[in-house]
Design a protein around this motif. Structure first.
Motif, PDB file in Angstrom:
ATOM      1  N   GLN A 163      -3.570 -39.371  96.648  1.00 11.61           N
ATOM      2  CA  GLN A 163      -2.270 -38.790  96.937  1.00 11.61           C
ATOM      3  C   GLN A 163      -1.215 -39.879  96.765  1.00 11.61           C
ATOM      4  O   GLN A 163      -1.364 -40.993  97.254  1.00 11.61           O
ATOM      5  CB  GLN A 163      -2.227 -38.236  98.370  1.00 11.61           C
ATOM      6  CG  GLN A 163      -3.337 -37.248  98.701  1.00 11.61           C
ATOM      7  CD  GLN A 163      -3.131 -35.891  98.038  1.00 11.61           C
ATOM      8  OE1 GLN A 163      -2.282 -35.741  97.171  1.00 11.61           O
ATOM      9  NE2 GLN A 163      -3.912 -34.914  98.431  1.00 11.61           N
ATOM     10  N   ILE A 165       2.725 -24.529 101.200  1.00 14.01           N
ATOM     11  CA  ILE A 165       1.920 -23.621 100.388  1.00 14.01           C
ATOM     12  C   ILE A 165       2.809 -22.483  99.909  1.00 14.01           C
ATOM     13  O   ILE A 165       3.740 -22.068 100.601  1.00 14.01           O
ATOM     14  CB  ILE A 165       0.707 -23.059 101.170  1.00 14.01           C
ATOM     15  CG1 ILE A 165       1.168 -22.302 102.422  1.00 14.01           C
ATOM     16  CG2 ILE A 165      -0.254 -24.175 101.537  1.00 14.01           C
ATOM     17  CD1 ILE A 165       0.053 -21.553 103.123  1.00 14.01           C
ATOM     18  N   ASP A 223      -7.343 -28.165  99.762  1.00  8.11           N
ATOM     19  CA  ASP A 223      -6.646 -29.446  99.906  1.00  8.11           C
ATOM     20  C   ASP A 223      -5.277 -29.327  99.264  1.00  8.11           C
ATOM     21  O   ASP A 223      -5.051 -28.476  98.399  1.00  8.11           O
ATOM     22  CB  ASP A 223      -7.419 -30.577  99.213  1.00  8.11           C
ATOM     23  CG  ASP A 223      -8.702 -30.925  99.940  1.00  8.11           C
ATOM     24  OD1 ASP A 223      -8.618 -31.320 101.117  1.00  8.11           O
ATOM     25  OD2 ASP A 223      -9.788 -30.808  99.334  1.00  8.11           O
ATOM     26  N   PHE A 224      -4.372 -30.204  99.659  1.00  9.54           N
ATOM     27  CA  PHE A 224      -3.085 -30.309  98.976  1.00  9.54           C
ATOM     28  C   PHE A 224      -3.247 -31.168  97.728  1.00  9.54           C
ATOM     29  O   PHE A 224      -4.231 -31.901  97.571  1.00  9.54           O
ATOM     30  CB  PHE A 224      -2.031 -30.932  99.896  1.00  9.54           C
ATOM     31  CG  PHE A 224      -1.538 -29.991 100.957  1.00  9.54           C
ATOM     32  CD1 PHE A 224      -0.568 -29.054 100.666  1.00  9.54           C
ATOM     33  CD2 PHE A 224      -2.043 -30.036 102.254  1.00  9.54           C
ATOM     34  CE1 PHE A 224      -0.092 -28.182 101.639  1.00  9.54           C
ATOM     35  CE2 PHE A 224      -1.591 -29.168 103.233  1.00  9.54           C
ATOM     36  CZ  PHE A 224      -0.616 -28.243 102.921  1.00  9.54           C
ATOM     37  N   GLN A 225      -2.269 -31.099  96.858  1.00  9.03           N
ATOM     38  CA  GLN A 225      -2.283 -31.906  95.654  1.00  9.03           C
ATOM     39  C   GLN A 225      -0.864 -32.307  95.291  1.00  9.03           C
ATOM     40  O   GLN A 225       0.109 -31.669  95.703  1.00  9.03           O
ATOM     41  CB  GLN A 225      -2.910 -31.118  94.502  1.00  9.03           C
ATOM     42  CG  GLN A 225      -2.276 -29.751  94.272  1.00  9.03           C
ATOM     43  CD  GLN A 225      -3.031 -28.932  93.258  1.00  9.03           C
ATOM     44  OE1 GLN A 225      -3.289 -29.398  92.165  1.00  9.03           O
ATOM     45  NE2 GLN A 225      -3.398 -27.720  93.625  1.00  9.03           N
ATOM     46  N   PHE A 265       3.489 -32.360  98.251  1.00  7.50           N
ATOM     47  CA  PHE A 265       2.120 -31.887  98.411  1.00  7.50           C
ATOM     48  C   PHE A 265       2.133 -30.361  98.498  1.00  7.50           C
ATOM     49  O   PHE A 265       2.762 -29.794  99.391  1.00  7.50           O
ATOM     50  CB  PHE A 265       1.491 -32.518  99.657  1.00  7.50           C
ATOM     51  CG  PHE A 265       1.616 -34.014  99.673  1.00  7.50           C
ATOM     52  CD1 PHE A 265       0.811 -34.798  98.875  1.00  7.50           C
ATOM     53  CD2 PHE A 265       2.579 -34.623 100.449  1.00  7.50           C
ATOM     54  CE1 PHE A 265       0.954 -36.183  98.868  1.00  7.50           C
ATOM     55  CE2 PHE A 265       2.736 -35.993 100.459  1.00  7.50           C
ATOM     56  CZ  PHE A 265       1.909 -36.773  99.658  1.00  7.50           C
ATOM     57  N   VAL A 266       1.426 -29.716  97.570  1.00  8.06           N
ATOM     58  CA  VAL A 266       1.559 -28.275  97.387  1.00  8.06           C
ATOM     59  C   VAL A 266       0.187 -27.668  97.123  1.00  8.06           C
ATOM     60  O   VAL A 266      -0.709 -28.330  96.599  1.00  8.06           O
ATOM     61  CB  VAL A 266       2.491 -27.964  96.190  1.00  8.06           C
ATOM     62  CG1 VAL A 266       2.693 -26.467  96.027  1.00  8.06           C
ATOM     63  CG2 VAL A 266       3.830 -28.654  96.335  1.00  8.06           C
ATOM     64  N   ASN A 267       0.024 -26.399  97.484  1.00  7.19           N
ATOM     65  CA  ASN A 267      -1.029 -25.566  96.913  1.00  7.19           C
ATOM     66  C   ASN A 267      -0.499 -24.146  96.850  1.00  7.19           C
ATOM     67  O   ASN A 267       0.419 -23.779  97.598  1.00  7.19           O
ATOM     68  CB  ASN A 267      -2.323 -25.622  97.723  1.00  7.19           C
ATOM     69  CG  ASN A 267      -3.543 -25.478  96.815  1.00  7.19           C
ATOM     70  OD1 ASN A 267      -3.521 -24.697  95.850  1.00  7.19           O
ATOM     71  ND2 ASN A 267      -4.603 -26.214  97.111  1.00  7.19           N
ATOM     72  N   LEU A 324      -0.137 -33.015 106.293  1.00 13.43           N
ATOM     73  CA  LEU A 324      -1.088 -33.181 105.200  1.00 13.43           C
ATOM     74  C   LEU A 324      -2.509 -33.221 105.735  1.00 13.43           C
ATOM     75  O   LEU A 324      -2.821 -33.993 106.647  1.00 13.43           O
ATOM     76  CB  LEU A 324      -0.779 -34.473 104.446  1.00 13.43           C
ATOM     77  CG  LEU A 324      -1.618 -34.745 103.202  1.00 13.43           C
ATOM     78  CD1 LEU A 324      -1.403 -33.656 102.155  1.00 13.43           C
ATOM     79  CD2 LEU A 324      -1.274 -36.114 102.621  1.00 13.43           C
ATOM     80  N   GLY A 360       3.304 -31.010 103.607  1.00 11.64           N
ATOM     81  CA  GLY A 360       3.287 -30.260 102.359  1.00 11.64           C
ATOM     82  C   GLY A 360       3.652 -28.817 102.603  1.00 11.64           C
ATOM     83  O   GLY A 360       3.969 -28.416 103.726  1.00 11.64           O
TER      84      GLY A 360
END
Length: 605
Positions: free
Chosen positions: A458, A489, A584-586, A595-597, A548, A487
């Motif tokens: 990250q 979503i 997981d976030f990315q 940090f997103v999903n 996170l 993060g």
């Protein structure tokens, strides 16, 4: 290296432009203004989240719980209020994009309903009358809320947008024809009150500071700050407890403040109080050492040299309060901390080493000296970086728990020449030191680095805690703290899966539950999050400001007047819908500190 930083600088420039647009749109015309005279917020507090008075656009209950706030306003003369805006913020008052509520229809936001609690005289005596000030949005933004005068009490109702919660911080803006008054951030924590930015500061007198020996107080001692409420703080100098009389130590922003005169005199200083125009200074002198603290200034003078402060000296309940650690360590002493339950003990002892140099290892006792007391004392923070030096920038990088981060390159960005940077690497104690070029220019500090979490790298991009340019000839101390690592979503409904006989999908009817799977990035166990899908600052809908970590996600659709519908969910781009899934976030597209999903959802069978 230059190409990499050219991109970094370009991205930072774009971010600054965007941030500027957001700020000017969001400050209700208050940018650069002087708060109007005679307008004062006496109290702004969040009372409860248990009422249902307003809807999203008018005074119509909608089956959801509103945020119920109290406002006490003092107007010295008849004043036209153009608009009132409530914002969801972080604890520093910065927008966190969880919601905006307004009296006027300006861009996005939900209604902020205002009810005046007016005292009236009737035949049977004094009574209270509730008057609805704005039954709905004022669609013409030029139409004022109304004209008011005197001591006023209002109940404010913020329509639930799915994010109203008692753990959130809020700021209130009152826009008048003369300017805007902005409250300090508050959240639900009795007493959850905040004064406005236009509130006067009491003028102290040096004789108000208590003597070193205790004196009886006719009134209760001032309450400690909320962050250290119900904590008894004992300060000992070489084994003897200092007596502060009726002005006891308090904690502000994780730092202990104590009355000026008792501390300075115990350390052997001759004290003096100087008022020069608007500047008020507490001065201590002894044996060739001089420490000068200016009230509400983030800089102090030690033997004529400027030194930065984490928390300024300030006036609290008419008493001059100064940072204990700063004064003690700059007097040649060391400070140690211990606690037992709600009792804190702070020891000031003879220093065994020179604390002005950062070469010694970071002490490791737990809890640490002068910790951040919410929710518990944090590990030992890195030691002081010492004095400011010309053509030198230095400081440390640490995480939110106070642990040093080593091996990270810190960049000093030259503001005179494009894409011209100098770098220094943090040592095992998190310290860095950069010698600057002798140029007539200013510098700004940043860092970009990678940390591994759950097998994924990250990336993080940070600006210094004090994000201000400085002249190279003056030098500076610039610290970095890796904190608020969050993060979001994004939720994308599969509309083809909704039958025609189903109610229309409203995104804030989607209830999302996130359950931590293993430790979070910061090492804590975390806690489950249940939230309604709301508008995201980046566009679309979802849940923002999630610490996170790795989570299990599930969702339920709760349309008004209908039985809740369990939803199926899948990570966007995968094949199979399931009732819940770990994720997981990315960092999308190689970005840092984002940090997103994304998830697709549809009704379960």
């Amino acid at each position: 290296m230059r190409n990499i930083f050219g991109k970094r600088k370009q991205m930072a420039g774009i971010a600054i432009v965007l941030a500027g647009c957001i700020a000017f749109n969001g400050m209700a015309g208050a940018f650069g203004e002087t708060p109007p005279e005679g307008v004062k917020i006496k109290e702004f507090s969040l009372l409860d989240t248990a009422t249902d008075v307003v809807g999203s656009a008018d005074f119509t209950p909608e089956g959801k719980k509103d945020g119920h706030f109290k406002l006490q306003l003092s107007l010295d003369k008849k004043t036209t209020i153009n608009a009132v805006v409530l914002r969801s913020t972080d604890d520093y008052g910065k927008d966190n994009y969880q919601g905006v509520w307004r009296t006027n229809r300006v861009t996005t936001g939900w209604i902020l309903g205002i009810v005046q609690d007016k005292t009236v005289t009737t035949a049977s005596g004094i009574a209270h009358e509730n008057i609805i000030i704005n039954p709905g949005f004022r669609k013409d933004v030029k139409e004022p809320v109304g004209e008011f005068e005197g001591e006023l009490t209002f109940n404010l109702y913020a329509s639930d947008n799915g994010t109203i919660k008692e753990t959130q911080h809020y700021v209130l803006e009152i826009e008048t024809q003369q300017g805007t008054v902005i409250s300090k951030p508050i959240k639900y924590k009795k007493p959850a009150t905040a004064e406005g930015s236009a509130a006067p500061v009491p003028s102290p007198s040096p004789v108000q500071n208590p003597a070193p020996t205790p004196t009886p107080a006719p009134a209760p001692s001032p309450a400690p700050a909320d962050e250290a409420k119900d904590i008894a703080i004992h300060v000992r100098f070489k084994g003897s407890e200092l007596q502060f009389g009726d002005a006891q130590p308090v904690v502000k922003e994780g730092r202990t403040l104590v009355p000026f005169r008792p501390l300075f005199e115990a350390l052997g200083f001759t004290v003096n109080w100087v008022e020069d125009g608007n500047a008020r200074r507490a001065i201590g002198k002894k044996n060739g050492l001089s420490i000068e603290l200016t009230i509400d200034s983030s800089q102090a003078m030690v033997n004529g040299k400027t030194v930065g402060l984490d928390v300024p000296a300030q006036i609290i309940d008419g008493r001059t309060m100064v940072p204990l650690r700063f004064v003690s360590e700059n007097s040649g002493y060391r400070v140690a901390f211990s606690s037992s339950g709600n009792v804190w003990s702070i020891q000031i002892e003879e220093a065994v080493t020179d604390t002005s140099t950062p070469t010694d290892p970071v002490p490791t006792p737990t809890p640490a000296p002068i910790p951040d007391p919410v929710p518990a004392p944090i590990p030992t923070p890195a030691p002081s970086a010492g004095e400011v030096e010309p053509y030198i920038v230095k400081g440390y990088l640490r995480d939110a728990q106070g642990q040093p981060l080593s091996g990270v390159t810190i960049y000093a960005d030259n503001q005179l020449f494009y894409d011209s940077n100098l770098g220094g690497v943090t040592d095992e104690n998190g310290f860095y030191r950069i010698e600057l070029a002798h140029l007539p220019t200013t510098w700004i500090m940043s860092t970009s680095f990678t940390r591994s979490y759950n097998g994924k790298d990250q990336r993080f991009y940070l600006r210094s805690d004090v994000d201000l340019p400085f002249a190279g000839s003056a030098g500076a101390i610039r610290h970095f703290t890796l904190k608020d690592v969050v993060g979001h979503i994004e939720i994308h409904p599969d509309f083809w899966s909704f039958d025609d006989n189903m109610p229309k999908l409203q995104m804030n009817d989607l209830e999302i539950t996130l359950t931590p799977v293993g430790p979070l990035f910061d090492g804590s166990s975390g806690k489950s999050i249940t939230a309604r899908a709301g508008a995201l600052p980046t566009g679309g809908h979802g849940v923002d400001r999630i610490p996170l970590g790795r989570y299990k996600i599930s969702a339920v659709w709760k349309p008004e007047g209908h039985t809740p519908v369990p939803m199926l969910v899948k990570v966007k781009g995968s094949d199979k819908f399931v009732s819940s899934i770990d994720f997981d976030f990315q960092n999308p597209f190689g970005t840092a500190s984002i940090f997103v999903n994304e998830f697709d959802i549809k009704p379960g069978s």
